[in-house]
Design a protein around this motif. Structure first.
Motif, mmCIF file in Angstrom:
data_model
loop_
_atom_site.group_PDB
_atom_site.id
_atom_site.type_symbol
_atom_site.label_atom_id
_atom_site.label_comp_id
_atom_site.label_asym_id
_atom_site.label_seq_id
_atom_site.Cartn_x
_atom_site.Cartn_y
_atom_site.Cartn_z
ATOM 1 N N GLY A 78 0.766 -1.051 0.062
ATOM 2 C CA GLY A 78 -0.018 -0.028 -0.048
ATOM 3 C C GLY A 78 0.784 1.312 -0.022
ATOM 4 O O GLY A 78 0.560 1.996 -0.825
ATOM 5 N N ALA A 79 1.843 1.286 0.664
ATOM 6 C CA ALA A 79 2.656 2.207 0.776
ATOM 7 C C ALA A 79 3.445 2.556 -0.399
ATOM 8 O O ALA A 79 3.495 3.820 -0.815
ATOM 9 C CB ALA A 79 3.955 2.235 2.003
ATOM 10 N N HIS A 80 4.038 1.510 -1.019
ATOM 11 C CA HIS A 80 4.712 1.701 -2.351
ATOM 12 C C HIS A 80 3.888 2.083 -3.387
ATOM 13 O O HIS A 80 4.095 3.079 -4.232
ATOM 14 C CB HIS A 80 5.375 0.343 -2.850
ATOM 15 C CG HIS A 80 5.920 0.302 -4.494
ATOM 16 N ND1 HIS A 80 6.993 0.894 -4.688
ATOM 17 C CD2 HIS A 80 5.275 -0.286 -5.238
ATOM 18 C CE1 HIS A 80 6.944 0.746 -5.900
ATOM 19 N NE2 HIS A 80 6.064 0.228 -6.407
ATOM 20 N N LEU A 81 2.403 1.372 -3.560
ATOM 21 C CA LEU A 81 1.574 1.921 -4.455
ATOM 22 C C LEU A 81 1.036 3.534 -4.165
ATOM 23 O O LEU A 81 1.003 4.165 -5.367
ATOM 24 C CB LEU A 81 0.445 1.259 -4.649
ATOM 25 C CG LEU A 81 0.806 -0.461 -4.985
ATOM 26 C CD1 LEU A 81 -0.441 -1.109 -5.078
ATOM 27 C CD2 LEU A 81 1.271 -0.346 -6.673
ATOM 28 N N THR A 82 1.039 3.833 -3.209
ATOM 29 C CA THR A 82 0.565 5.303 -2.746
ATOM 30 C C THR A 82 1.921 6.227 -3.317
ATOM 31 O O THR A 82 1.430 7.268 -3.876
ATOM 32 C CB THR A 82 0.550 5.476 -1.178
ATOM 33 O OG1 THR A 82 -0.758 4.650 -1.011
ATOM 34 C CG2 THR A 82 -0.030 6.990 -1.040
ATOM 35 N N GLY A 93 0.595 2.807 -13.394
ATOM 36 C CA GLY A 93 0.256 1.960 -14.574
ATOM 37 C C GLY A 93 0.406 0.566 -13.969
ATOM 38 O O GLY A 93 0.867 0.185 -12.952
ATOM 39 N N TRP A 94 0.171 -0.281 -15.165
ATOM 40 C CA TRP A 94 0.315 -1.887 -14.982
ATOM 41 C C TRP A 94 1.944 -2.116 -14.521
ATOM 42 O O TRP A 94 2.225 -2.985 -13.927
ATOM 43 C CB TRP A 94 0.065 -2.389 -16.135
ATOM 44 C CG TRP A 94 -1.249 -2.513 -16.398
ATOM 45 C CD1 TRP A 94 -2.266 -1.892 -17.209
ATOM 46 C CD2 TRP A 94 -2.290 -3.446 -15.553
ATOM 47 N NE1 TRP A 94 -3.471 -2.262 -17.020
ATOM 48 C CE2 TRP A 94 -3.590 -3.101 -15.987
ATOM 49 C CE3 TRP A 94 -2.067 -4.421 -14.492
ATOM 50 C CZ2 TRP A 94 -4.627 -3.792 -15.569
ATOM 51 C CZ3 TRP A 94 -3.117 -4.770 -13.951
ATOM 52 C CH2 TRP A 94 -4.387 -4.585 -14.543
ATOM 53 N N THR A 95 2.966 -1.161 -15.169
ATOM 54 C CA THR A 95 4.078 -1.597 -14.975
ATOM 55 C C THR A 95 4.692 -1.076 -13.266
ATOM 56 O O THR A 95 5.543 -1.974 -12.837
ATOM 57 C CB THR A 95 5.178 -0.530 -15.590
ATOM 58 O OG1 THR A 95 4.595 0.918 -15.593
ATOM 59 C CG2 THR A 95 4.883 -1.048 -17.142
ATOM 60 N N SER A 96 3.962 -0.455 -12.920
ATOM 61 C CA SER A 96 4.207 -0.137 -11.420
ATOM 62 C C SER A 96 3.575 -1.444 -10.486
ATOM 63 O O SER A 96 4.051 -1.612 -9.333
ATOM 64 C CB SER A 96 3.591 1.167 -10.845
ATOM 65 O OG SER A 96 2.133 1.058 -10.987
ATOM 66 N N LEU A 97 2.659 -2.054 -11.287
ATOM 67 C CA LEU A 97 2.149 -3.350 -10.222
ATOM 68 C C LEU A 97 3.002 -4.493 -10.640
ATOM 69 O O LEU A 97 2.911 -5.574 -9.772
ATOM 70 C CB LEU A 97 0.711 -3.413 -10.827
ATOM 71 C CG LEU A 97 -0.289 -2.567 -10.499
ATOM 72 C CD1 LEU A 97 -1.740 -2.917 -11.091
ATOM 73 C CD2 LEU A 97 -0.552 -2.481 -8.955
ATOM 74 N N LEU A 98 3.994 -4.324 -11.558
ATOM 75 C CA LEU A 98 4.748 -5.462 -11.795
ATOM 76 C C LEU A 98 6.070 -5.305 -11.138
ATOM 77 O O LEU A 98 7.290 -6.011 -11.316
ATOM 78 C CB LEU A 98 4.865 -5.829 -13.302
ATOM 79 C CG LEU A 98 3.644 -6.286 -13.752
ATOM 80 C CD1 LEU A 98 3.740 -6.358 -15.391
ATOM 81 C CD2 LEU A 98 3.205 -7.604 -13.430
ATOM 82 N N SER A 99 6.473 -4.362 -10.276
ATOM 83 C CA SER A 99 7.839 -3.937 -9.681
ATOM 84 C C SER A 99 7.981 -5.186 -8.582
ATOM 85 O O SER A 99 7.276 -5.850 -7.991
ATOM 86 C CB SER A 99 7.837 -2.912 -9.232
ATOM 87 O OG SER A 99 7.046 -2.606 -7.892
#
Length: 131
Positions: free
Chosen positions: A88-92, A101-107
């Motif tokens: 949650g902290a990373h995505l925020t 975007g999708w690339t941020s979900l694949l980190s």
């Protein structure tokens, strides 16, 4: 003569979660040591303060990892809570600082915690953490 009591085997899902959490703690320690040394050498002690949340998360993950064999329910749910908060902290931060975007979900900051949480939510993990 003493009787030998057979211990229950750790399920594969719990072993996978423990392995990935061990990798996270090891990478966290190495990363903090390198990054902290670079920052300390270039900017001084005050510049290290932004690293304190990551130090706290890595220390808490390491402490929970050390309590793993106790098989207590609070250890399981503590690891799940820390990993969900970490995602949650990373995505925020990604949503605030850059394009989400999708690339941020694949980190790796998302995939490693998911590789810990998903196995811990399986029924076999619930049965193993039964104390």
């Amino acid at each position: 003569m003493a009787d030998v009591i057979q211990a229950e085997r750790m399920p594969a899902t719990v072993r996978v979660a423990r392995f990935v959490l061990t990798l996270k703690v090891a990478f966290g320690i190495v990363g903090l040591a390198l990054f902290g040394a670079i920052i300390f050498a270039s900017a001084g002690v005050a510049a290290i303060l932004p690293l304190l949340p990551q130090v706290a998360v890595t220390a808490l993950e390491g402490w929970l990892l050390s309590r793993w064999m106790s098989r207590r329910k609070p250890v399981r749910w503590g690891v799940v809570a820390i990993e969900v908060a970490s995602v949650g902290a990373h995505l925020t931060l990604v949503a605030i600082d850059s394009d989400f975007g999708w690339t941020s979900l694949l980190s790796l900051s998302v995939l490693f915690p998911l590789a810990v949480v998903i196995p811990l939510l399986m029924p076999s993990a619930g049965r193993w953490f039964d104390r």
